[in-house]
Design an enzyme around this catalytic site. Sequence first.
Site, PDB file in Angstrom:
ATOM      1  N   ARG A   1       0.862  -1.181   0.000  1.00  0.00           N
ATOM      2  CA  ARG A   1       0.000   0.000   0.000  1.00  0.00           C
ATOM      3  C   ARG A   1       0.904   1.238   0.000  1.00  0.00           C
ATOM      4  O   ARG A   1       2.092   1.144   0.296  1.00  0.00           O
ATOM      5  CB  ARG A   1      -0.914  -0.019   1.215  1.00  0.00           C
ATOM      6  CG  ARG A   1      -1.916  -1.163   1.198  1.00  0.00           C
ATOM      7  CD  ARG A   1      -2.566  -1.371   2.558  1.00  0.00           C
ATOM      8  NE  ARG A   1      -3.301  -0.191   2.959  1.00  0.00           N
ATOM      9  CZ  ARG A   1      -3.455   0.200   4.227  1.00  0.00           C
ATOM     10  NH1 ARG A   1      -2.893  -0.485   5.215  1.00  0.00           N
ATOM     11  NH2 ARG A   1      -4.151   1.268   4.510  1.00  0.00           N
TER      12      ARG A   1
ATOM     13  N   SER B   1       0.571   4.075   1.864  1.00  0.00           N
ATOM     14  CA  SER B   1       0.649   4.891   3.079  1.00  0.00           C
ATOM     15  C   SER B   1       2.075   4.893   3.617  1.00  0.00           C
ATOM     16  O   SER B   1       2.871   3.992   3.327  1.00  0.00           O
ATOM     17  CB  SER B   1      -0.301   4.350   4.149  1.00  0.00           C
ATOM     18  OG  SER B   1       0.193   3.135   4.693  1.00  0.00           O
TER      19      SER B   1
ATOM     20  N   LYS C   1      -2.514  -8.130  11.368  1.00  0.00           N
ATOM     21  CA  LYS C   1      -3.852  -7.966  11.942  1.00  0.00           C
ATOM     22  C   LYS C   1      -4.913  -7.729  10.874  1.00  0.00           C
ATOM     23  O   LYS C   1      -6.102  -7.930  11.117  1.00  0.00           O
ATOM     24  CB  LYS C   1      -3.865  -6.820  12.958  1.00  0.00           C
ATOM     25  CG  LYS C   1      -3.669  -5.435  12.392  1.00  0.00           C
ATOM     26  CD  LYS C   1      -3.647  -4.381  13.488  1.00  0.00           C
ATOM     27  CE  LYS C   1      -3.413  -2.989  12.940  1.00  0.00           C
ATOM     28  NZ  LYS C   1      -4.497  -2.525  12.059  1.00  0.00           N
ATOM     29  N   ASP C   2      -4.487  -7.309   9.673  1.00  0.00           N
ATOM     30  CA  ASP C   2      -5.425  -7.055   8.580  1.00  0.00           C
ATOM     31  C   ASP C   2      -5.598  -8.252   7.647  1.00  0.00           C
ATOM     32  O   ASP C   2      -6.386  -8.186   6.703  1.00  0.00           O
ATOM     33  CB  ASP C   2      -4.948  -5.859   7.733  1.00  0.00           C
ATOM     34  CG  ASP C   2      -4.871  -4.572   8.534  1.00  0.00           C
ATOM     35  OD1 ASP C   2      -5.716  -4.381   9.431  1.00  0.00           O
ATOM     36  OD2 ASP C   2      -3.962  -3.757   8.270  1.00  0.00           O
TER      37      ASP C   2
ATOM     38  N   THR D   1     -11.833   6.412  17.791  1.00  0.00           N
ATOM     39  CA  THR D   1     -11.458   5.085  17.281  1.00  0.00           C
ATOM     40  C   THR D   1     -12.638   4.544  16.504  1.00  0.00           C
ATOM     41  O   THR D   1     -13.795   4.812  16.854  1.00  0.00           O
ATOM     42  CB  THR D   1     -11.075   4.088  18.383  1.00  0.00           C
ATOM     43  OG1 THR D   1     -10.738   2.831  17.773  1.00  0.00           O
ATOM     44  CG2 THR D   1     -12.207   3.855  19.370  1.00  0.00           C
TER      45      THR D   1
ATOM     46  N   ARG E   1     -13.288  -3.499  18.506  1.00  0.00           N
ATOM     47  CA  ARG E   1     -12.564  -4.108  19.623  1.00  0.00           C
ATOM     48  C   ARG E   1     -12.092  -3.046  20.607  1.00  0.00           C
ATOM     49  O   ARG E   1     -12.257  -3.176  21.825  1.00  0.00           O
ATOM     50  CB  ARG E   1     -11.392  -4.920  19.071  1.00  0.00           C
ATOM     51  CG  ARG E   1     -10.670  -5.797  20.069  1.00  0.00           C
ATOM     52  CD  ARG E   1      -9.399  -5.202  20.601  1.00  0.00           C
ATOM     53  NE  ARG E   1      -8.538  -4.642  19.599  1.00  0.00           N
ATOM     54  CZ  ARG E   1      -7.523  -3.834  19.888  1.00  0.00           C
ATOM     55  NH1 ARG E   1      -7.269  -3.497  21.127  1.00  0.00           N
ATOM     56  NH2 ARG E   1      -6.760  -3.327  18.930  1.00  0.00           N
ATOM     57  N   ARG E   2     -11.525  -1.953  20.102  1.00  0.00           N
ATOM     58  CA  ARG E   2     -11.080  -0.868  20.995  1.00  0.00           C
ATOM     59  C   ARG E   2     -12.261  -0.203  21.689  1.00  0.00           C
ATOM     60  O   ARG E   2     -12.180   0.170  22.856  1.00  0.00           O
ATOM     61  CB  ARG E   2     -10.263   0.160  20.203  1.00  0.00           C
ATOM     62  CG  ARG E   2      -8.877  -0.362  19.821  1.00  0.00           C
ATOM     63  CD  ARG E   2      -8.092   0.651  19.017  1.00  0.00           C
ATOM     64  NE  ARG E   2      -6.783   0.116  18.637  1.00  0.00           N
ATOM     65  CZ  ARG E   2      -6.193   0.308  17.481  1.00  0.00           C
ATOM     66  NH1 ARG E   2      -6.790   1.043  16.545  1.00  0.00           N
ATOM     67  NH2 ARG E   2      -5.006  -0.212  17.225  1.00  0.00           N
TER      68      ARG E   2
ATOM     69  N   ARG F   1     -11.156   7.773  11.022  1.00  0.00           N
ATOM     70  CA  ARG F   1     -10.597   7.088   9.868  1.00  0.00           C
ATOM     71  C   ARG F   1      -9.447   7.904   9.310  1.00  0.00           C
ATOM     72  O   ARG F   1      -9.214   9.033   9.701  1.00  0.00           O
ATOM     73  CB  ARG F   1     -11.661   6.880   8.777  1.00  0.00           C
ATOM     74  CG  ARG F   1     -12.717   5.834   9.080  1.00  0.00           C
ATOM     75  CD  ARG F   1     -12.194   4.408   9.130  1.00  0.00           C
ATOM     76  NE  ARG F   1     -11.307   4.073   8.020  1.00  0.00           N
ATOM     77  CZ  ARG F   1     -11.698   3.691   6.824  1.00  0.00           C
ATOM     78  NH1 ARG F   1     -12.977   3.605   6.535  1.00  0.00           N
ATOM     79  NH2 ARG F   1     -10.819   3.374   5.894  1.00  0.00           N
ATOM     80  N   GLY F   2      -8.748   7.325   8.328  1.00  0.00           N
ATOM     81  CA  GLY F   2      -7.620   8.000   7.709  1.00  0.00           C
ATOM     82  C   GLY F   2      -6.313   7.365   8.149  1.00  0.00           C
ATOM     83  O   GLY F   2      -6.275   6.512   9.037  1.00  0.00           O
ATOM     84  N   ASN F   3      -5.207   7.779   7.514  1.00  0.00           N
ATOM     85  CA  ASN F   3      -3.908   7.247   7.915  1.00  0.00           C
ATOM     86  C   ASN F   3      -3.467   7.868   9.244  1.00  0.00           C
ATOM     87  O   ASN F   3      -4.150   8.752   9.789  1.00  0.00           O
ATOM     88  CB  ASN F   3      -2.865   7.466   6.809  1.00  0.00           C
ATOM     89  CG  ASN F   3      -2.643   8.939   6.478  1.00  0.00           C
ATOM     90  OD1 ASN F   3      -2.628   9.799   7.358  1.00  0.00           O
ATOM     91  ND2 ASN F   3      -2.482   9.240   5.203  1.00  0.00           N
TER      92      ASN F   3
ATOM     93  N   THR G   1      -3.157  11.702   9.341  1.00  0.00           N
ATOM     94  CA  THR G   1      -4.474  12.341   9.273  1.00  0.00           C
ATOM     95  C   THR G   1      -5.178  12.268  10.620  1.00  0.00           C
ATOM     96  O   THR G   1      -5.791  13.244  11.075  1.00  0.00           O
ATOM     97  CB  THR G   1      -5.345  11.657   8.198  1.00  0.00           C
ATOM     98  OG1 THR G   1      -4.705  11.774   6.927  1.00  0.00           O
ATOM     99  CG2 THR G   1      -6.727  12.276   8.128  1.00  0.00           C
ATOM    100  N   ARG G   2      -5.077  11.135  11.273  1.00  0.00           N
ATOM    101  CA  ARG G   2      -5.738  10.971  12.574  1.00  0.00           C
ATOM    102  C   ARG G   2      -5.125  11.893  13.628  1.00  0.00           C
ATOM    103  O   ARG G   2      -5.838  12.511  14.430  1.00  0.00           O
ATOM    104  CB  ARG G   2      -5.636   9.507  13.020  1.00  0.00           C
ATOM    105  CG  ARG G   2      -6.372   8.556  12.100  1.00  0.00           C
ATOM    106  CD  ARG G   2      -6.301   7.118  12.575  1.00  0.00           C
ATOM    107  NE  ARG G   2      -6.813   6.201  11.559  1.00  0.00           N
ATOM    108  CZ  ARG G   2      -7.232   4.969  11.803  1.00  0.00           C
ATOM    109  NH1 ARG G   2      -7.195   4.490  13.026  1.00  0.00           N
ATOM    110  NH2 ARG G   2      -7.674   4.207  10.829  1.00  0.00           N
TER     111      ARG G   2
ATOM    112  N   CYS H   1     -11.888  -9.693  10.618  1.00  0.00           N
ATOM    113  CA  CYS H   1     -10.919  -8.711  11.115  1.00  0.00           C
ATOM    114  C   CYS H   1     -11.590  -7.552  11.843  1.00  0.00           C
ATOM    115  O   CYS H   1     -10.932  -6.829  12.591  1.00  0.00           O
ATOM    116  CB  CYS H   1     -10.097  -8.149   9.951  1.00  0.00           C
ATOM    117  SG  CYS H   1      -9.131  -9.368   9.040  1.00  0.00           S
TER     118      CYS H   1
END
Length: 312
Positions: free
Chosen positions: A9, A11, A81-82, A125, A129-130, A147-149, A152-153, A241
């Site tokens: 990806r 990012s 995790k993805d 978030t 899960r969180r 959301r976002g990378n 961005t967050r 996931c």
Amino acid sequence: MKKITIATRSSKLALWQSEYVKAKLNEHYPELEVELKTFSTKADKILDVPLAKIGGKGLFTKELEVALLNKEADIAVHSLKDVPVEFEEGFVLAALSQRFDPRDALLSQKYASIQELPQNAVVGTTSLRRRLEIKLLRPDIVLKDLRGNINTRIAKLKAGEYDAIILAATGVQKLQIEDEVKYFKPISTEEMIPSMGQATLGIETLDNPELVELVSILHDKNAEIESTIERDFVRTLEGGCQVPIGIKATIIDENSVDVRAIVGMPDGSEYIKEEIVSNINEYKTVGKTLAQTFIDKGAKELLARAEKVAFA
């Protein structure tokens, strides 16, 4: 083999991870030419909808797998995790990296920990899960989608949209941006159990013996033990996931592994949580056994209701 191409990806974090794999390969094979080729995934393109609502399986991986099939790349580097627990025929998880810091982390401009947040603080978030685990720690907290990378967050946090946000500690650490915010506080895995495979890199290839052998130098046995337990647990529960499942296996010593797991409703209203210590030699069965304990306590029904909430 004189050259391989890594599908990644675009990012900053994904590129860091692929560059890390490239460096490890070049360290072992100095004559090997390693090229990075970037692709956009579905999760990269849809940034205004929680991931749970657009489907959990393969959101971050499908386009990279297509690149492998089309011979545009030889290997793909994923955050484990993805990666879905079931692989389509012809693909293999050829290697797992040494695990980085598996903890979640709180980032804030004003508050040093979850406990220090004021009543009804707004925390960002989108992870179900969180959300579950934050609500168990602090039921009063107001949760807001994020959301976002990573950059961005963090920008949204600094703009005052949140009192705090929760991210995977490893991403912030890899990009060395801990100082972007006043407080960066990793949260112990006793307080917040991470996602399966969090902070491990998965190297995917087509089922090609030459490629599998080539990337085997990246493989870490401890990561294999921990991730096998975690992924078996999720696979047995038939959880994707994006449903609220936390599972963390931790090798204690050469004989023992500690496993903590949690499933529940995103609002914390219902949950099942267990911890066991097992013989490390049983790592290929521990995840399934623990999952069966959860199933006997109604975990599948609980997750089905949690998924309905996510897709509502």
